[in-house]
Design a protein around this motif. Structure first.
Motif, PDB file in Angstrom:
ATOM      1  N   VAL A 164       0.810  -1.223   0.000  1.00 15.22           N
ATOM      2  CA  VAL A 164       0.000   0.000   0.000  1.00 15.22           C
ATOM      3  C   VAL A 164       0.848   1.280   0.000  1.00 15.22           C
ATOM      4  CG1 VAL A 164      -2.001  -1.118   1.066  1.00 15.22           C
ATOM      5  CG2 VAL A 164      -0.267  -0.036   2.524  1.00 15.22           C
ATOM      6  N   GLY A 165       2.097   1.191  -0.455  1.00 13.12           N
ATOM      7  CA  GLY A 165       2.953   2.380  -0.470  1.00 13.12           C
ATOM      8  C   GLY A 165       3.119   2.934   0.929  1.00 13.12           C
ATOM      9  N   HIS A 166       2.923   4.235   1.096  1.00 10.80           N
ATOM     10  CA  HIS A 166       3.046   4.866   2.416  1.00 10.80           C
ATOM     11  C   HIS A 166       1.849   4.561   3.313  1.00 10.80           C
ATOM     12  CE1 HIS A 166       0.206   7.699   0.767  1.00 10.80           C
ATOM     13  NE2 HIS A 166       1.065   7.950  -0.218  1.00 10.80           N
ATOM     14  N   GLY A 167       0.738   4.146   2.720  1.00  8.67           N
ATOM     15  CA  GLY A 167      -0.421   3.727   3.501  1.00  8.67           C
ATOM     16  C   GLY A 167      -1.248   4.826   4.131  1.00  8.67           C
TER      17      GLY A 167
ATOM     18  N   ALA B  60       3.453  -1.648   4.202  1.00  9.30           N
ATOM     19  CA  ALA B  60       3.522  -0.194   4.023  1.00  9.30           C
ATOM     20  C   ALA B  60       4.926   0.326   4.302  1.00  9.30           C
ATOM     21  CB  ALA B  60       2.536   0.500   4.966  1.00  9.30           C
ATOM     22  N   VAL B  61       5.320   1.323   3.540  1.00 14.90           N
ATOM     23  CA  VAL B  61       6.580   2.014   3.788  1.00 14.90           C
ATOM     24  C   VAL B  61       6.364   2.951   4.971  1.00 14.90           C
ATOM     25  CG1 VAL B  61       8.247   3.643   2.830  1.00 14.90           C
ATOM     26  CG2 VAL B  61       7.263   1.870   1.367  1.00 14.90           C
ATOM     27  N   GLU B  62       7.197   2.857   5.994  1.00 17.45           N
ATOM     28  CA  GLU B  62       7.060   3.718   7.171  1.00 17.45           C
ATOM     29  C   GLU B  62       7.386   5.167   6.798  1.00 17.45           C
ATOM     30  OE1 GLU B  62       8.810   4.157  11.706  1.00 17.45           O
ATOM     31  OE2 GLU B  62       9.998   3.084  10.217  1.00 17.45           O
ATOM     32  N   GLY B  63       6.555   6.068   7.246  1.00 19.62           N
ATOM     33  CA  GLY B  63       6.799   7.490   7.028  1.00 19.62           C
ATOM     34  C   GLY B  63       5.684   8.147   6.241  1.00 19.62           C
TER      35      GLY B  63
ATOM     36  N   LYS C  93       5.415  11.856   0.365  1.00 20.04           N
ATOM     37  CA  LYS C  93       6.200  13.022  -0.073  1.00 20.04           C
ATOM     38  C   LYS C  93       5.336  14.271  -0.015  1.00 20.04           C
ATOM     39  CE  LYS C  93       9.527  10.677  -3.087  1.00 20.04           C
ATOM     40  NZ  LYS C  93      10.246  10.186  -1.985  1.00 20.04           N
ATOM     41  N   GLY C  94       5.922  15.352   0.511  1.00 17.05           N
ATOM     42  CA  GLY C  94       5.205  16.617   0.598  1.00 17.05           C
ATOM     43  C   GLY C  94       4.287  16.737   1.799  1.00 17.05           C
ATOM     44  N   VAL C  95       4.282  15.732   2.691  1.00 17.83           N
ATOM     45  CA  VAL C  95       3.418  15.761   3.871  1.00 17.83           C
ATOM     46  C   VAL C  95       4.306  15.606   5.104  1.00 17.83           C
ATOM     47  CG1 VAL C  95       1.557  14.579   5.116  1.00 17.83           C
ATOM     48  CG2 VAL C  95       1.476  14.766   2.628  1.00 17.83           C
TER      49      VAL C  95
ATOM     50  N   GLN D  68      11.539   4.497  -2.201  1.00 16.55           N
ATOM     51  CA  GLN D  68      10.298   5.169  -1.863  1.00 16.55           C
ATOM     52  C   GLN D  68      10.274   5.594  -0.392  1.00 16.55           C
ATOM     53  OE1 GLN D  68       7.060   2.579  -2.877  1.00 16.55           O
ATOM     54  NE2 GLN D  68       7.392   2.762  -5.073  1.00 16.55           N
ATOM     55  N   ALA D  69      10.938   4.811   0.451  1.00 18.37           N
ATOM     56  CA  ALA D  69      10.965   5.111   1.892  1.00 18.37           C
ATOM     57  C   ALA D  69      11.853   6.319   2.186  1.00 18.37           C
ATOM     58  CB  ALA D  69      11.455   3.897   2.668  1.00 18.37           C
ATOM     59  N   GLY D  70      12.750   6.631   1.297  1.00 18.37           N
ATOM     60  CA  GLY D  70      13.608   7.807   1.488  1.00 18.37           C
ATOM     61  C   GLY D  70      14.770   7.578   2.376  1.00 18.37           C
TER      62      GLY D  70
END
Length: 189
Positions: free
Chosen positions: A60-63, A86-89, A92-94, A187-189
């Protein structure tokens, strides 16, 4: 003398209430993917909440779902009966400031609140760099009893298991999938 009558439990001046503290019980905490077992602390960190999950995993990406920003990680994704990866965090932009003074469950959902509200079985986080850096510290904290809190009545949503997976565990989850660990970590940065 003052005419004050008892208002507590059983006609007394005292009111009973329950306190709760949580911690991980290592001997009862386990995880496996495709018959491969993983070790608590080394391969995953668990949140101290009771529960168990098994079944299909859905990425689910960032979820996050943030209504006023049009952020919706679940567009076209059904999580019911599945375990969310889900990627923790934040997306982007939030940032945390964007959610300040907003109501979880109404204005926005985290992966965990969305999972509970939509029937997911659990959440597996792909950890952020911060979690990876402080992995052992996070694990040690999870083994210690939490602060004692007033136990609240359940709000209708059951506890779901939440873990943070190591690189080894995430690679096992994604083995044979189009998506791979390196792409997800970017994606997690």
């Amino acid at each position: 003398q003052w005419g004050v009558k008892p208002g507590g439990d059983d006609g007394s001046y005292f009111q009973k209430f329950r306190l709760a503290s949580r911690r991980i019980e290592p001997e009862l905490t386990n995880a496996s993917v495709n018959d491969q077992s993983f070790n608590l602390g080394e391969d995953f960190i668990a949140e101290p909440a009771p529960g168990q999950a098994g079944g299909r995993i859905v990425y689910v990406g960032h979820g996050y779902m943030i209504r006023d920003k049009g952020v919706d990680a679940y567009r076209g994704v059904d999580v019911k009966g599945k375990i969310m990866l889900a990627v923790e965090g934040f997306p982007k932009g939030v940032s945390f400031q964007d959610l300040r003074n907003k109501k979880v469950g109404e204005d926005y959902d985290t992966p965990e609140t969305y999972a509970r509200a939509h029937g997911a079985m659990g959440v597996i986080y792909i950890p952020s760099q911060s979690t990876l850096t402080f992995w052992q510290n996070r694990h040690n904290i999870s083994l210690s009893p939490s602060r004692v809190k007033l136990e609240r009545a359940p709000q209708g949503a059951a506890n779901i298991p939440v873990i943070y997976a190591s690189e080894k565990m995430v690679r096992a989850i994604l083995d044979g999938e189009k998506l791979n660990y390196d792409t997800v970590r970017k994606q997690a940065g």
